[in-house]
Structures are given as C-alpha cells and as structure tokens.
Design a protein around this motif. Structure first.
Motif, PDB file in Angstrom:
ATOM      1  N   UNK A 113       0.854  -1.185   0.000  1.00  0.00           N
ATOM      2  CA  UNK A 113       0.000   0.000   0.000  1.00  0.00           C
ATOM      3  C   UNK A 113       0.895   1.242   0.000  1.00  0.00           C
ATOM      4  N   UNK A 114       0.291   2.369  -0.314  1.00  0.00           N
ATOM      5  CA  UNK A 114       1.023   3.633  -0.227  1.00  0.00           C
ATOM      6  C   UNK A 114       2.029   3.862  -1.334  1.00  0.00           C
ATOM      7  N   UNK A 115       1.864   3.221  -2.489  1.00  0.00           N
ATOM      8  CA  UNK A 115       2.798   3.443  -3.598  1.00  0.00           C
ATOM      9  C   UNK A 115       2.701   4.901  -4.032  1.00  0.00           C
ATOM     10  N   UNK A 116       3.858   5.565  -4.113  1.00  0.00           N
ATOM     11  CA  UNK A 116       3.896   6.988  -4.454  1.00  0.00           C
ATOM     12  C   UNK A 116       5.227   7.337  -5.106  1.00  0.00           C
ATOM     13  N   UNK A 117       5.222   8.428  -5.878  1.00  0.00           N
ATOM     14  CA  UNK A 117       6.480   8.884  -6.476  1.00  0.00           C
ATOM     15  C   UNK A 117       7.239   9.720  -5.456  1.00  0.00           C
ATOM     16  N   UNK A 118       8.565   9.608  -5.487  1.00  0.00           N
ATOM     17  CA  UNK A 118       9.434  10.363  -4.583  1.00  0.00           C
ATOM     18  C   UNK A 118      10.125  11.482  -5.356  1.00  0.00           C
ATOM     19  N   UNK A 119      10.808  11.102  -6.432  1.00  0.00           N
ATOM     20  CA  UNK A 119      11.447  12.092  -7.301  1.00  0.00           C
ATOM     21  C   UNK A 119      11.159  11.720  -8.751  1.00  0.00           C
ATOM     22  N   UNK A 120      11.064  12.752  -9.584  1.00  0.00           N
ATOM     23  CA  UNK A 120      10.788  12.551 -11.004  1.00  0.00           C
ATOM     24  C   UNK A 120      11.717  13.465 -11.797  1.00  0.00           C
ATOM     25  N   UNK A 121      12.391  12.906 -12.806  1.00  0.00           N
ATOM     26  CA  UNK A 121      13.231  13.694 -13.710  1.00  0.00           C
ATOM     27  C   UNK A 121      12.725  13.468 -15.136  1.00  0.00           C
ATOM     28  N   UNK A 122      13.502  13.901 -16.118  1.00  0.00           N
ATOM     29  CA  UNK A 122      13.115  13.678 -17.511  1.00  0.00           C
ATOM     30  C   UNK A 122      13.247  12.216 -17.932  1.00  0.00           C
ATOM     31  N   UNK A 123      14.054  11.429 -17.191  1.00  0.00           N
ATOM     32  CA  UNK A 123      14.291  10.034 -17.597  1.00  0.00           C
ATOM     33  C   UNK A 123      14.202   9.011 -16.465  1.00  0.00           C
ATOM     34  N   UNK A 124      13.898   9.458 -15.241  1.00  0.00           N
ATOM     35  CA  UNK A 124      13.771   8.515 -14.118  1.00  0.00           C
ATOM     36  C   UNK A 124      12.562   8.850 -13.250  1.00  0.00           C
ATOM     37  N   UNK A 125      12.041   7.809 -12.600  1.00  0.00           N
ATOM     38  CA  UNK A 125      10.999   7.967 -11.590  1.00  0.00           C
ATOM     39  C   UNK A 125      11.399   7.103 -10.405  1.00  0.00           C
ATOM     40  N   UNK A 126      11.488   7.719  -9.223  1.00  0.00           N
ATOM     41  CA  UNK A 126      11.736   6.967  -7.992  1.00  0.00           C
ATOM     42  C   UNK A 126      10.418   6.836  -7.249  1.00  0.00           C
TER      43      UNK A 126
END
Length: 105
Positions: free
Chosen positions: A15-28
């Motif tokens: 549960x709780x899946x969420x994005x932390x950081x987003x760039x032009x080519x990566x998603x954490x």
C-alpha cells in the motif's frame, strides 16, 4: 503465478505506492513495507501507450522500500505497480499509479 492473499506463503499487496522524485528520464517510487516479503519486491512499469509491462530488477526487502526506474522518455505518463515476492509465491499487485516524467526544457 499470482497468489491470493491468505494462501500459505502469500502476503498482502503493498500500500502507499507513491512517487518520490521525477526527472526527464527517471521515476523513484516508495511504498509501505509488507510483512512476509522475504524475497523483496518486483516493480513493473509501462508507458501509457504501451501494451506490455516491463519488470525492473527485483529489489531486496527493506524497512523503507524504494526503487528507481530509469531509461524513460521525457514528458510521458507511466503506469507503475509493485508486488512483494513472498516466501513461496508472489502476491497481488498494489494499486497502479500514473506518474509523468518531466519535459525537457
């Protein structure tokens, strides 16, 4: 194989899946740890227009589970989901989230 929660060796979906950081080519992304995910987690992702899901390399069990997906296209929506790899089988997937990579300026 997908195992229903409650079967022996299975565990609950994250549960709780969420994005932390987003760039032009990566998603954490991050999520809440799942008891019983003794073999870690499997993160899958796909571009909004794609038919097939891609599997990021499995990650180890962690008190604060996170993963970074790389090699993505800029300014694109991605569907992301995660599931634990339990003692004897994999569990069901989390809720799928949609995250858009940043545009190139």
């Amino acid at each position: 194989p997908v195992t229903i929660s409650g079967e022996e060796g299975a565990c609950s979906p994250p549960i709780g899946l969420h994005s932390i950081t987003v760039t032009t080519s990566t998603i954490s992304v991050g999520w809440v740890q799942v008891p019983g995910a003794v073999n870690g987690y499997q993160v899958e992702y796909k571009a909004e227009s794609a038919m097939a899901w891609f599997i990021n390399p499995a990650i180890a069990q962690s008190a604060t589970p996170t993963d970074t997906i790389g090699g993505l296209l800029p300014d694109t929506n991605y569907y992301i989901r995660v599931r634990p790899i339990c003692e004897e089988a994999s569990s069901c997937y989390s809720v799928t989230i949609i995250v858009k990579t940043k545009a190139v300026l």
